[in-house]
Design an enzyme around this catalytic site. Structure first.
Site, PDB file in Angstrom:
ATOM      1  CE1 TYR A 161      -4.159  -3.703   0.743  1.00  0.00           C
ATOM      2  CE2 TYR A 161      -4.775  -2.617   2.381  1.00  0.00           C
ATOM      3  CZ  TYR A 161      -4.898  -3.587   1.803  1.00  0.00           C
ATOM      4  OH  TYR A 161      -5.724  -4.696   2.168  1.00  0.00           O
ATOM      5  CD  GLU A 192      -6.814  -6.359  -0.575  1.00  0.00           C
ATOM      6  OE1 GLU A 192      -6.977  -7.294  -1.279  1.00  0.00           O
ATOM      7  OE2 GLU A 192      -6.074  -6.475   0.622  1.00  0.00           O
TER       8      GLU A 192
END
Ligand code: GDP
Ligand code: MN
Length: 397
Positions: A118, A206
């Protein structure tokens, strides 16, 4: 302004960030054409078909599917285009899918354990610095990771004067447990990602997941990009990426007439001048037992035309049971605003079916009150904040 995944990936790629290759399609036939092209370029016959909507969690909602041949590309694209995709981030009705991204399959078969990370870049408002937030636990909800295993989320803050330094990029790669080629690839990935973030005037990147392939390439498989609207004037090409179909239609209309409007879930519409007073008014509505249906700042010129436009926008929301107008008349005199309210009300005829409470304070407030009280319309005036709150409470009861 939010972008679709395919648009975000285009921006990333233009700054040298490695992304999973793909192209967008609006029909199953187009999807097949794109898949054929991709196969020529990449050699892979497997593709992922990904719904393009402004919402995350598409995988969980059936909006991301693997196609192992062209027939499956056509079938899956046919299923996904036109569907109302429901994900943990959409309403129960879901979001209509108009386009799909056809991307090369980068999870090579035989890859027993694909490495998903991530990574996001965003502003830390507490320190006023950009930061890179990253984790070994990619591919799943970062909220869940934050709750259950917060020690697996790392942050790296960037000094705005120096930018991201090489040692910081290496630290990220190290903390993600990488070595050799993958380590080098990750430092390059992080550096170009950060450069892209700054140069595109974004407020959020993101990337979940960032993938390490079995041949040690690091690439963005997903991309959520939010651009800072205040900087859009210097990125005409990004401004053209706006997809109005993804936005709240009432907000789009309000923007067109220059009103600062945010749609909310409550039952009391409000029309206020000034953002600070608008927020105080929303508190007032809550204290009176209502819920604000919107935030609306009409700005400095609350004349009849503007008041009417604001009325029309507020009334598009079917949940509105009452409207509270709270205007401070400084430069714009209260009597002019009051006249504007009366004129707008008369102009709109039967369109207004909910009670209206008007509080005007400031220059010529007394004349304004008289104007409202003598108008013969179903409009109530209030002088004090508390009085306005009580009247809202009374009409909701
Ligand atoms: P999201 O669910 O909206 O976050 O969409 P993502 O783009 O993150 O895709 C969801 C999941 O689909 C990813 O976490 C991957 O596990 C999977 N996925 C994405 N691309 C590929 C691919 O090329 N091949 C395979 N097999 N799975 C993929
Ligand atoms: Mn994702």
């Amino acid at each position: 302004m939010n972008l679709h995944e395919y648009q975000g990936k285009e921006i990333l790629a233009s700054f040298g960030v490695r992304v999973q290759r793909g192209k967008v399609a609006s029909t199953p036939a187009e999807a097949v054409e794109v898949a054929k092209q991709l196969t020529e370029e990449t050699g892979t016959g497997w593709h992922v078909i990904k719904a393009q909507v402004h919402a995350g969690g598409r995988g969980k909602g059936g909006g991301v599917k693997l196609a192992k041949n062209l027939q499956e590309v056509e079938d899956i694209a046919g299923q996904i285009i036109g569907m109302d995709l429901v994900t943990p981030q959409t309403s129960a009705e879901g979001k209509r899918v108009h386009q799909v991204l056809i991307a090369e399959d980068v999870y090579y078969p035989g890859d027993s354990e694909p490495n998903e990370f991530y990574m996001s870049v965003l502003l830390n408002r507490a320190t006023g610095r950009n930061m890179i937030m990253y984790s070994t636990e990619g591919g799943m909800d970062i909220e869940t990771v934050a709750e259950e295993t917060p020690h697996l989320i790392f942050t790296e803050e960037v000094d705005p004067a120096q930018g991201l330094l090489p040692f910081q990029a290496r630290k990220v790669a190290f903390n993600l447990g990488l070595s050799g080629t993958a380590f080098k690839e990750m430092t390059r990935f992080v550096s170009s990602l950060y450069k892209a973030y700054v140069a595109s005037d974004s407020s959020l990147f993101e990337i979940n997941p960032v993938l390490k392939t079995s041949d040690d390439k690091i690439m963005a498989v997903d991309a959520k990009v939010t651009l800072d609207e205040n900087a859009l004037f210097r990125h005409k090409d990004y401004a053209a990426m706006r997809d109005l179909r993804e936005e709240n239609p009432i907000e789009v209309e309000a923007k067109e007439v220059g009103l600062n409007y945010v749609d909310l879930d409550g039952n009391v519409g409000c029309m206020v001048n000034g953002a600070g007073l608008a927020m105080a008014t929303m508190d007032l509505i809550k204290m009176a037992g209502g819920e604000p249906a919107n935030f609306l700042d009409v700005g400095g010129t609350a004349d009849a035309k503007r008041v009417e436009e604001a009325f029309r926008i507020i009334l598009k929301d079917e949940n509105v049971k009452a409207i509270l107008i709270n205007i401070f008349g400084g430069i714009v005199r209260c009597d002019r605003v009051a006249q504007g309210v009366v004129d707008a009300y008369k102009n709109m005829g039967d369109a207004i079916k909910v009670p209206i409470i008007v509080r005007l304070q400031g220059t010529n407030a007394d004349i304004a009150k008289e104007l409202i009280d003598n108008s013969g319309l179903a409009v109530e005036s209030a002088v004090e904040f508390q009085e306005a709150a009580d009247k809202v409470q009374a009409v909701l009861a």
